[in-house]
Motif scaffolding. Structure first.
Motif, PDB file in Angstrom:
ATOM      1  N   THR A 153      48.521  27.717  31.468  1.00  0.00           N
ATOM      2  CA  THR A 153      49.866  28.051  31.920  1.00  0.00           C
ATOM      3  C   THR A 153      50.328  29.340  31.257  1.00  0.00           C
ATOM      4  N   TYR A 154      50.800  30.256  32.061  1.00  0.00           N
ATOM      5  CA  TYR A 154      51.509  31.419  31.527  1.00  0.00           C
ATOM      6  C   TYR A 154      52.986  31.144  31.730  1.00  0.00           C
ATOM      7  N   PRO A 155      53.832  31.841  30.970  1.00  0.00           N
ATOM      8  CA  PRO A 155      55.265  31.585  31.174  1.00  0.00           C
ATOM      9  C   PRO A 155      55.613  31.702  32.651  1.00  0.00           C
ATOM     10  N   GLU A 164      42.320  33.590  47.014  1.00  0.00           N
ATOM     11  CA  GLU A 164      43.255  34.678  47.249  1.00  0.00           C
ATOM     12  C   GLU A 164      43.601  35.389  45.945  1.00  0.00           C
ATOM     13  N   ASN A 165      44.281  36.498  46.089  1.00  0.00           N
ATOM     14  CA  ASN A 165      44.774  37.175  44.888  1.00  0.00           C
ATOM     15  C   ASN A 165      45.683  36.233  44.117  1.00  0.00           C
ATOM     16  N   GLY A 166      45.430  36.138  42.835  1.00  0.00           N
ATOM     17  CA  GLY A 166      46.279  35.297  42.005  1.00  0.00           C
ATOM     18  C   GLY A 166      45.882  33.832  42.048  1.00  0.00           C
ATOM     19  N   ALA A 167      44.737  33.520  42.671  1.00  0.00           N
ATOM     20  CA  ALA A 167      44.320  32.120  42.758  1.00  0.00           C
ATOM     21  C   ALA A 167      43.882  31.592  41.395  1.00  0.00           C
ATOM     22  N   GLY A 168      43.517  32.492  40.487  1.00  0.00           N
ATOM     23  CA  GLY A 168      43.138  32.065  39.147  1.00  0.00           C
ATOM     24  C   GLY A 168      41.688  32.324  38.805  1.00  0.00           C
ATOM     25  N   LYS A 169      41.009  33.109  39.621  1.00  0.00           N
ATOM     26  CA  LYS A 169      39.584  33.352  39.389  1.00  0.00           C
ATOM     27  C   LYS A 169      39.355  34.055  38.052  1.00  0.00           C
ATOM     28  N   SER A 170      40.080  35.167  37.855  1.00  0.00           N
ATOM     29  CA  SER A 170      39.890  35.920  36.624  1.00  0.00           C
ATOM     30  C   SER A 170      40.269  35.080  35.419  1.00  0.00           C
ATOM     31  N   THR A 171      41.334  34.319  35.574  1.00  0.00           N
ATOM     32  CA  THR A 171      41.774  33.500  34.458  1.00  0.00           C
ATOM     33  C   THR A 171      40.685  32.494  34.072  1.00  0.00           C
ATOM     34  N   LEU A 172      40.077  31.879  35.072  1.00  0.00           N
ATOM     35  CA  LEU A 172      39.042  30.885  34.785  1.00  0.00           C
ATOM     36  C   LEU A 172      37.903  31.509  33.986  1.00  0.00           C
ATOM     37  N   TYR A 206      34.260  42.361  33.288  1.00  0.00           N
ATOM     38  CA  TYR A 206      35.618  41.970  33.670  1.00  0.00           C
ATOM     39  C   TYR A 206      36.095  42.775  34.850  1.00  0.00           C
ATOM     40  N   GLN A 207      37.150  42.259  35.478  1.00  0.00           N
ATOM     41  CA  GLN A 207      37.624  42.867  36.713  1.00  0.00           C
ATOM     42  C   GLN A 207      38.100  44.299  36.512  1.00  0.00           C
ATOM     43  N   GLU A 208      39.050  44.486  35.601  1.00  0.00           N
ATOM     44  CA  GLU A 208      39.460  45.841  35.289  1.00  0.00           C
ATOM     45  C   GLU A 208      38.439  46.320  34.275  1.00  0.00           C
ATOM     46  N   THR A 218      34.184  37.747  44.306  1.00  0.00           N
ATOM     47  CA  THR A 218      34.325  38.833  45.274  1.00  0.00           C
ATOM     48  C   THR A 218      35.328  38.445  46.336  1.00  0.00           C
ATOM     49  N   HIS A 219      35.833  39.465  47.014  1.00  0.00           N
ATOM     50  CA  HIS A 219      36.697  39.207  48.159  1.00  0.00           C
ATOM     51  C   HIS A 219      35.967  39.475  49.472  1.00  0.00           C
ATOM     52  N   PHE A 220      34.682  39.917  49.347  1.00  0.00           N
ATOM     53  CA  PHE A 220      33.934  40.212  50.566  1.00  0.00           C
ATOM     54  C   PHE A 220      33.150  38.977  50.995  1.00  0.00           C
ATOM     55  N   ALA A 235      51.762  44.276  34.202  1.00  0.00           N
ATOM     56  CA  ALA A 235      50.443  44.019  33.626  1.00  0.00           C
ATOM     57  C   ALA A 235      50.039  42.555  33.777  1.00  0.00           C
ATOM     58  N   GLN A 236      51.037  41.681  33.938  1.00  0.00           N
ATOM     59  CA  GLN A 236      50.710  40.253  34.005  1.00  0.00           C
ATOM     60  C   GLN A 236      50.336  39.794  35.409  1.00  0.00           C
ATOM     61  N   LEU A 237      50.438  40.699  36.361  1.00  0.00           N
ATOM     62  CA  LEU A 237      50.051  40.298  37.722  1.00  0.00           C
ATOM     63  C   LEU A 237      48.534  40.301  37.867  1.00  0.00           C
ATOM     64  N   SER A 238      48.051  39.556  38.868  1.00  0.00           N
ATOM     65  CA  SER A 238      46.617  39.581  39.115  1.00  0.00           C
ATOM     66  C   SER A 238      46.263  40.925  39.740  1.00  0.00           C
ATOM     67  N   GLY A 239      44.958  41.260  39.670  1.00  0.00           N
ATOM     68  CA  GLY A 239      44.511  42.585  40.102  1.00  0.00           C
ATOM     69  C   GLY A 239      44.988  42.972  41.498  1.00  0.00           C
ATOM     70  N   GLY A 240      44.835  42.088  42.429  1.00  0.00           N
ATOM     71  CA  GLY A 240      45.188  42.410  43.799  1.00  0.00           C
ATOM     72  C   GLY A 240      46.680  42.643  43.970  1.00  0.00           C
ATOM     73  N   ASN A 241      47.448  41.871  43.264  1.00  0.00           N
ATOM     74  CA  ASN A 241      48.896  42.024  43.384  1.00  0.00           C
ATOM     75  C   ASN A 241      49.375  43.331  42.775  1.00  0.00           C
TER      76      ASN A 241
HETATM   77  N1  ATP Z   1      48.675  37.721  30.934  1.00  0.00           N
HETATM   78  C1  ATP Z   1      49.302  37.061  31.902  1.00  0.00           C
HETATM   79  N2  ATP Z   1      50.591  36.702  31.745  1.00  0.00           N
HETATM   80  C2  ATP Z   1      51.244  36.035  32.707  1.00  0.00           C
HETATM   81  N3  ATP Z   1      50.707  35.679  33.872  1.00  0.00           N
HETATM   82  C3  ATP Z   1      49.424  35.992  34.107  1.00  0.00           C
HETATM   83  C4  ATP Z   1      48.665  36.716  33.132  1.00  0.00           C
HETATM   84  N4  ATP Z   1      47.407  36.890  33.625  1.00  0.00           N
HETATM   85  C5  ATP Z   1      47.407  36.302  34.858  1.00  0.00           C
HETATM   86  N5  ATP Z   1      48.615  35.761  35.144  1.00  0.00           N
HETATM   87  C6  ATP Z   1      48.950  35.057  36.355  1.00  0.00           C
HETATM   88  O1  ATP Z   1      48.013  34.046  36.572  1.00  0.00           O
HETATM   89  C7  ATP Z   1      47.717  33.909  37.967  1.00  0.00           C
HETATM   90  C8  ATP Z   1      46.219  33.985  38.189  1.00  0.00           C
HETATM   91  O2  ATP Z   1      45.769  35.311  37.930  1.00  0.00           O
HETATM   92  P1  ATP Z   1      44.255  35.778  38.035  1.00  0.00           P
HETATM   93  O3  ATP Z   1      44.183  37.145  37.445  1.00  0.00           O
HETATM   94  O4  ATP Z   1      43.380  34.736  37.449  1.00  0.00           O
HETATM   95  O5  ATP Z   1      44.038  35.845  39.601  1.00  0.00           O
HETATM   96  P2  ATP Z   1      42.733  36.243  40.410  1.00  0.00           P
HETATM   97  O6  ATP Z   1      42.320  35.046  41.159  1.00  0.00           O
HETATM   98  O7  ATP Z   1      41.753  36.887  39.528  1.00  0.00           O
HETATM   99  O8  ATP Z   1      43.351  37.306  41.449  1.00  0.00           O
HETATM  100  P3  ATP Z   1      42.774  38.724  41.951  1.00  0.00           P
HETATM  101  O9  ATP Z   1      41.861  38.415  43.069  1.00  0.00           O
HETATM  102  O10 ATP Z   1      43.995  39.424  42.441  1.00  0.00           O
HETATM  103  O11 ATP Z   1      42.133  39.371  40.795  1.00  0.00           O
HETATM  104  C9  ATP Z   1      48.496  35.008  38.670  1.00  0.00           C
HETATM  105  O12 ATP Z   1      49.660  34.446  39.221  1.00  0.00           O
HETATM  106  C10 ATP Z   1      48.894  35.954  37.576  1.00  0.00           C
HETATM  107  O13 ATP Z   1      50.139  36.548  37.848  1.00  0.00           O
END
Ligand code: ATP
Ligand code: ATP
Ligand code: MG
Ligand code: MG
Lengths: 315, 316, 333, 508
Positions: D14-16, D39-47, D86-88, D199-201, D401-407
């Motif tokens: 959980t992020y705030p 989708e963007n923001g689905a949580g892939k990078s976080t996982l 990593y993604q970025e 990937t998104h492709f 900075a806290q948004l996911s890459g696509g967003n």
């Molecule tokens: N450091 C952070 N602080 C707060 N929220 C975050 C942070 N990192 C990610 N999030 C949120 O966690 C959610 C999942 O983000 P994540 O980067 O895992 O998405 P993703 O699936 O990799 O998307 P994308 O395809 O756009 O890269 C998003 O809603 C994002 O805004």
């Protein structure tokens, strides 16, 4: 191109000036390493030496160390490299001079110390010392104040820059001077760093933290005393009457304050060392022997004599 | 190819430095003398040592404001150890060096663990070290000229170079090697360039940061030892605000204040440039206090503008 | 904003802690009374004496946020006092003296800015140049003497006047703080500065004029340093080119950093800097006032105490420490 | 036989304000390429950040080879055998390419000194293995995003790990590079590695992966053998609704344009030494001009010249008929141009500023500092675009900075759309964007075009360039080598033009 011109113009113009003074083939070259320009006293001393050099047609190499011994040592080294005929040094502290003075000695350059001495194992490393005695100044201030207070009272002290020689000695001399008087106590002592602004700030705090208890102020220099006077006036008190003030140096501002009745006493510490210093230089270059210590006589001035002396003050 | 062009800025700096030196040597008798040349190294050895340590810290993306105070403190501690406890130079100096490194490591540790701004932490370190130095002795200075080892070390010269100058040159060589050839050195660059990337790449960020600060402490302590030997005295007010000069030397030498790019060789050039610029007024004759300051400012300005111009010129 | 508030909490907490300490150690600290037509209290003194640092810290906040630094502010203060005192000597009005001094200081700020933005000199070196040369210029103007301002001069009101019982320096500093925060909030300047300091490359892409934004920060800094110099000179009724503002640049930077603005640029908090400046000044006043067993604090201890306070402020700010504490508390529970 | 290599169970993060992961299970086997989509923001990078120790999880367990692991730092994860891109792209810009590949693993002498010669040698080999041609001793800073991405892969591959994690490694690679990367991945799979591939492709998912796990809104929406999962089912699982059309969007370019077409951008003999050969270019309102070419062919450089980011060494540029002399982004923007950079982290976003401020930044910059925009207005503008581009953010005051890459990419797009430019330069606008959003952006481009906007579109994905653009300029080795127009242009045509030997260019 402008920049280049400015860099290269600099040495260029130096050449001109040195050839101006160099028209007299026998013009002496003297290096003077000054501590800095932290107070009006120091500025007066610098001015005295520069004016005297000009008067005597001496080619002076002046260096301002900005309060750092390291810079003074740099300056002396470059004086040695320039093969000056003599060096005048106002040492910022007493210790740490032996290696560089040895270099000067080996190069056969006489060194005249002004305002204070140095600690060296062999005092032939310098030619002569022209100075006031800071401890004595502190003692004189203490004696005057003890007398004026009638043997009892609370004093606050405004110290000079922590660690600096005059601050250490003037504190020591003053404490010696009041030691015989049981009724006199120093109730606050803080550094005002020799400046007017700090002197005022510290005095304001003293007035608030010990309201009504302060009978006298002892400041290690006039600038701090002048700052303290303002603080006392701001607090609704009369400086010089409600609170006695004594300080050291005897700059013109102090005399003005005494004439206005706001400062009670200043112990002179004469900065006009130029004539004496170049007399010593002349003798040293001529190979005459000089007394090791030339003590500058300091006098105590109070309000009774201030008015008549003030017009003769040059600084 | 890229390997050589990378050194252009440094070469440009060196060329401008040499040009400045040559001009002054022609204009002023004595300026070009061997004696003055050797003095540039010994008179600026303390600054140089501090600046070398500072280079590590700045490369790592930090800053160390405590170096001047650590120099003062270590010279005082060394003086106390030798004059009060009668330790020899050979046993006391290493202790002081370890102390300096430990002090730096302590600050680096706080910065790393609590993620605090280096500016604040090292400023506190500066107050602490300076205060401790002042507290260590009432007289603020301890005269060491009667101690034989200090005396003989301070009078030892090789071809006019003092011990301090030799220590400085040795330190530059060692530091350059550490930065170029050790994993620690490369990690210092990495964390200064992009800390989060360095962490994600699995580099030992914490160790490198603490290491950079402890090297800075070590260099400052070495500066204190050199200072004591040069002055034959321990001095609590030594090297006041030297950190500003050290930072300036590092930056003039081409190291980015933001970290990640720069070199110790550049820092040495920066130190010599500052030394040169502050020495010129001593030869200039009767400039008064304020003109000395203005001239130093102008020389510094002229230098950096020339340096910029030379770098731009080599870039294209 | 909750985020900027949370950054402010800790400097304010440290300040409160320090004031509480004063209340215990020197009871007269909070004593308020009227003297010479204005409120007198150590508390007011803190603000009064802190006014120059406060003014500097305000400008320094913008400069640092824009990704720069300014070491020359102390020297610029000295120039301001020197110019004003010289102008006053010619029997010109106080307003003319103030205007002349501020104009010169604005030019000094612009000079720094131009050197940095157009000549590409690193900020720390560019402002170091003016730090060294600027004091020389100030001394050149005063001829190295302390120039005393005539006692009756209206100029002195800047330092010693009062309105509604509040000393003029306090009012000037607060007015400057108010004006500046209005200026950065009501215009886009604040956002531009944060953006330029945060990511210069991206700001350029977004069409921001990076150079003039930086230049504006330095110009404002110059003006505020001038104001600080005037307050300082008027306070002691003299222009002391040798000492005015000496080493104050460090206090100003310290205030900004304590206030939560990162030296790397980007986000800033004027209110935080304000709190930082007051914290620094009340620390000095505390040391001056405190009495332990009838003795004042030995001069040698001043620095150690300062170190302790800075460290405590640091640790209070550290979210990492809070996290560690929370974790141990949770572990214990 | 393949067995479970990594097992993540019940991972919660959980992020705030955001529950990024909600009890996610994920299993990676040995010798498999496992695609992770969503989708963007689905949580892939976080996982994967949790798996690799870059982020702490709130709950859940991770095991590797059957043993519980607790990687607290990326270093610890690497020691355990988990290598990551990593993604970025996370490399050190100031260090050389060789160091970026080998830092932490550099060849050292017995005394612990780095052997530079050996290091360059080994880096050169790694680079050659990936069919790249880069001088390994130059600083990474001077390499394009795509090259950096490949270097990051090279670094991870060189670590001889058991698990390789690739977060959108292909987002800026062209078809050839991608094919090479896939070949490499297959080789590694043959060696027994488990590879996580984000990937998104969708094509790529089907081309290379053995199994696929779908994340939706922080939850696991199923794991399947790739071959057994129809595209339609995959897309509906990602979007959480049934869709009628799973194939990539058909060509969107429709001929209709509002108003008469006129030339709004003209570049004549513009060039920059060592970066771009002299080129001519005309752009008309209501058209999309695609730039196609291989990696480093100079597409980005061309766009930067047009936008005034780099100084041109010669030639003329007219925007909307006006001759632009002292070119700068400010002037370009004032003349009606907008540019979304390919490198959003360094050139696009002000990381610590809020989503809202990042969106309105260019508008405010254009208005000057004195003409401010009220908070309500800014909020309203930002809200409008967050809605219309469906930017996923819990609130507008969140640092971007806290948004996911696509967003993040969408935020930059929003910044320029609100300026209503006449000319829009889009450098890799769809990089790292999910298919839904991609489709959205593509139709947005067409909509803008139809309204009369002139668009230059750069993408590493040739199909996309062909699909979106009405006219295509082909670049090779920093020179424009030809132009293709008409509805019948195919990717094959473009590829042929790219591959044609330089001698024949004149006959374009
Ligand atoms: N450091 C952070 N602080 C707060 N929220 C975050 C942070 N990192 C990610 N999030 C949120 O966690 C959610 C999942 O983000 P994540 O980067 O895992 O998405 P993703 O699936 O990799 O998307 P994308 O395809 O756009 O890269 C998003 O809603 C994002 O805004
Ligand atoms: N394969 C490569 N090998 C070495 N350098 C490369 C390679 N590809 C790109 N570069 C470098 O990257 C820089 C940027 O190239 P540019 O961005 O203009 O290319 P591009 O056509 O936009 O391709 P892309 O953005 O997909 O990398 C150039 O300096 C170029 O030297
Ligand atoms: Mg992602
Ligand atoms: Mg590109």
């Amino acid at each position: 191109a402008v920049v280049a011109a400015c860099v290269f113009a600099l040495p260029g113009c130096s050449k001109k000036s040195s050839s101006d003074s160099g028209s007299d083939p026998k013009a002496l070259i003297v290096g003077f390493s000054q501590i800095g320009a932290e107070s009006s006293w120091r500025t007066a001393e610098t001015k005295s030496i520069r004016d005297e050099a000009k008067k005597r047609g001496i080619d002076l190499r002046f260096s301002d160390a900005q309060q750092k011994q390291e810079n003074q040592i740099k300056a002396i080294n470059s004086f040695i490299a320039q093969k000056v005929d003599a060096i005048i040094l106002a040492p910022i502290v007493e210790t740490g001079w032996e290696p560089v003075l040895k270099q000067a000695f080996a190069a056969g350059i006489p060194v005249i110390l002004v305002d204070r001495g140095v600690k060296v194992s062999d005092d032939s490393l310098y030619t002569s010392l022209i100075a006031s005695d800071f401890v004595a100044e502190g003692r004189m201030a203490a004696e005057w104040l003890a007398n004026a207070l009638g043997g009892t009272g609370n004093i606050v002290e405004l110290q000079g820059t922590p660690g600096s020689a005059p601050a250490i000695d003037r504190k020591k001399g003053f404490e010696e001077g009041i030691a015989p008087h049981e009724g006199i106590r120093i109730i606050r002592s803080q550094t005002g760093e020799f400046t007017r602004a700090k002197g005022k700030e510290v005095m304001e705090a003293f007035l608030k933290s010990a309201p009504g208890q302060i009978n006298a102020v002892y400041a290690h220099n006039d600038d701090m005393a002048l700052g303290a006077i303002q603080a006392i006036e701001d607090a609704g008190l009369k400086p010089g009457k409600d609170i006695l003030i004594v300080s050291i140096d005897g700059v013109r501002g102090a005399f003005e304050a005494m004439v206005a009745g706001k400062l009670n006493c200043t112990v002179e510490c004469n900065p006009l060392l130029g004539p004496a210093a170049f007399d010593a230089v002349a003798k040293a270059v001529a190979g005459e022997t000089l007394p090791k210590n030339i003590v500058v006589q300091d006098r105590v001035f109070d309000q009774s004599t201030a008015a008549e002396v003030i017009d003769s003050r040059e600084y | 190819m890229a390997r050589f062009t990378r050194h252009w800025p440094l070469l440009a700096t060196a060329v401008v430095l040499i040009a400045l030196y040559a001009t002054a040597a022609i204009a002023y008798p004595g300026f070009g003398s061997w004696f003055q040349f050797t003095r540039f190294f010994s008179d600026n050895a303390t600054l140089g040592l501090a600046a070398i340590g500072m280079t590590f810290v700045i490369l790592s993306g930090g800053i160390d404001l405590s170096v001047g105070a650590v120099i003062a403190l270590s010279s005082m501690v060394l003086a106390v150890l030798m004059s009060r406890l009668d330790l020899s130079m050979w046993s006391a100096a290493p202790m002081v060096l370890v102390l300096g490194a430990a002090f730096g490591a302590f600050m680096g540790g706080i910065i790393q663990v609590f993620r605090l701004p280096p500016f604040l932490v090292t400023l506190a370190g500066m107050f602490l070290a300076r205060g401790a130095a002042l507290l260590l002795s009432d007289a603020k200075r301890i005269d060491m000229k009667d101690i034989e080892s200090v005396r003989s070390l301070s009078e030892r010269h090789i071809a006019g170079f003092s011990l301090a100058a030799m220590v400085l040159v040795a330190a530059v060589v060692i530091a350059a090697a550490v930065l170029r050839f050790t994993r620690f050195g490369r990690t210092v660059y990495a964390i200064g360039s992009d800390e989060s990337a360095a962490r994600l790449m699995g580099l030992p960020v914490a160790r490198a940061r603490v290491g950079a600060y402890s090297i800075s402490g070590l260099c400052a302590a070495a500066g204190g030892v050199v200072h004591l030997i040069g002055m034959q005295a321990g001095d609590a007010s030594a090297a006041f605000l030297l950190e500003l000069d050290a930072i300036a030397a590092v930056v003039i030498g081409g190291t980015l204040l933001a970290g990640g790019r720069g070199s110790v060789i550049g820092t040495l050039l920066g130190v010599l440039i500052l030394g040169l610029i502050t020495t010129i007024p001593n030869y200039q004759g009767d400039l008064n206090t304020w003109w000395i300051k203005i001239v130093i400012g102008l020389l510094l300005l002229a230098f950096v503008l020339l340096q910029r111009a030379a770098q731009r010129w080599t870039e294209c | 904003m909750p985020d900027s508030m949370s950054r402010l909490v800790w400097p304010l907490a440290a300040l409160a802690l320090l004031l509480a300490f004063n209340a215990v150690v020197s009871p007269s600290f909070f004593h308020l009374h009227f003297a010479e037509g204005r409120l007198a209290s150590p508390l007011i003194d803190v603000l009064n004496q802190g006014a120059p640092v406060l003014l500097l810290a305000l400008g320094m906040t913008l400069v640092i946020a824009a990704g720069g630094i300014d070491l020359s502010v102390g020297a610029v203060m000295a120039i301001a006092g020197a110019v004003a005192a010289r102008v006053l000597e010619t029997d010109a009005s106080a307003a003319a003296a103030v205007a002349a001094a501020l104009a010169v200081c604005l030019a000094a700020g612009l000079w720094n800015g131009l050197l940095i933005t157009f000549a590409g000199v690193p900020p720390i070196v560019a402002t170091l140049i003016l730090m060294v040369a600027g004091r020389g210029i100030a001394q050149l103007i005063t001829d190295g003497q302390i120039i005393t301002v005539e006692p009756g001069s209206a100029f002195l009101a800047i330092g010693r006047g009062a309105l509604l019982g509040l000393p003029a320096p306090v009012l000037i500093a607060l007015a400057a703080a108010g004006a500046l925060s209005a200026a950065v909030r009501l215009t886009s300047l604040g956002l531009f500065i944060e953006s330029v300091g945060g990511n210069e490359e991206a700001s350029r892409h977004a069409g921001l004029d990076v150079r003039s934004t930086r230049l504006a920060a330095y110009a404002i800094m110059g003006l505020l340093a001038g104001l600080a110099g005037l307050v300082d000179a008027a306070d002691i009724a003299a222009a002391d080119a040798n000492n005015s503002g000496l080493y104050l640049e460090l206090d100003a930077i310290l205030a900004v950093v304590i206030g939560g603005t990162a030296l790397t640029g980007g986000r800033f908090s004027l209110l935080g800097s304000l709190a930082g400046a007051i914290l620094i000044q009340s620390l000095s006043t505390t040391i001056l006032m405190a009495q332990f067993g009838g003795r004042s604090v030995p001069v040698e201890l001043n620095l150690v105490i300062k170190a302790a306070v800075v460290l405590i402020v640091c640790l209070l700010q550290s979210s990492e420490l809070r996290r560690l504490l929370l974790r141990t508390r949770r572990a214990v529970a | 036989m393949a067995h479970a290599l990594v097992e993540m169970r019940g991972i919660v993060k959980t992020y705030p304000g955001v529950r990024a992961l909600d009890a996610v299970d994920f299993t990676l086997r040995t010798s498999e390429i496992h695609a992770l989509v969503g989708e963007n923001g689905a949580g892939k990078s976080t996982l994967i950040r949790i798996l690799t120790g870059a982020e702490r999880r709130d709950r859940g367990t991770i095991s590797l080879d059957g043993a519980m692991i607790e990687p607290r730092t990326p270093l610890a994860a690497q020691r355990l055998g988990i290598a990551t891109v990593y993604q970025e792209v996370n490399l050190i810009p100031d260090l050389s390419v060789a160091e970026n590949i080998l830092l932490g693993y550099e060849p050292r002498s017995r005394l612990g000194w780095i052997g530079w010669g050996a290091m360059r040698e080994r880096a050169r080999k790694v680079i050659a293995d990936m069919a790249l041609s880069v001088d390994v001793s130059r600083p990474l800073r001077s390499c394009s995003i795509a090259v950096r991405q490949l270097i990051a892969v090279a670094r991870a591959v060189d670590q001889r790990a058991k698990v390789l994690v690739l977060d959108e490694p292909t987002s800026s690679l062209d078809a050839g590079e991608t094919a090479q990367l896939f070949a490499l991945m297959r080789r590694l799979r043959a060696r027994g590695l488990g590879i996580i591939f984000i990937t998104h492709f969708l094509e790529q998912v089907y081309e290379v992966s053995d199994r696929v796990t779908i994340l939706r809104g922080g939850r696991c929406a199923g794991t399947h053998a790739t071959g057994e999962l129809p595209r339609l089912a995959l897309v509906s699982a990602m979007l959480g609704k049934t869709v009628e059309r799973a194939a990539p969007p058909a060509a969107v370019k429709s001929p209709g344009v509002a108003g008469p077409r006129r030339e709004c951008l003209r570049a004549a003999d513009v060039f920059r030494r060592r970066a771009m050969q002299p080129f001519r270019l005309s752009l008309y309102t209501g058209e999309v001009l695609g730039l196609a070419g291989l990696l480093g062919s100079g597409r980005t450089e061309l766009a930067r010249l047009l936008f005034g980011l780099d100084r041109r060494d010669g030639g003329q540029i007219r925007i909307n008929g006006r001759l632009i002399r002292r070119h700068s982004p400010r002037r370009a923007i004032r003349a009606g141009m907008a540019f979304t950079p390919e490198d959003r982290r360094t050139a696009g976003l002000i990381a610590h500023l809020s989503v809202r401020d990042n969106i309105v930044l260019a508008l405010l910059a254009a208005r000057g500092w004195a003409k401010r925009l009220g908070k309500q207005e800014r909020q309203a503008i930002a809200e409008r675009f967050v809605r219309s581009l469906s930017i996923a953010t819990p609130d507008l005051r969140r640092p971007v900075a806290q948004l996911s890459g696509g967003n993040q990419q969408k935020v930059i797009l929003a910044r320029w759309l609100l300026m209503e430019p006449t000319i829009l330069l889009l450098d890799e606008p769809t990089r790292g964007i999910d298919i839904g959003a991609k489709e959205q952006i593509e139709s947005l481009i067409d909509e803008l075009r139809a309204r009369g906007m002139a668009i230059i579109f750069i993408s590493g994905e040739l199909e996309e360039v062909v699909r979106v653009s009405g006219r295509i300029m082909v670049l090779r080795d920093r020179a424009v080598v030809g132009e293709l127009a008409g509805a019948a242009v195919s990717t094959a045509d473009v590829m042929r033009r790219i591959a044609r030997p330089a001698a024949e260019d004149g006959h374009a």
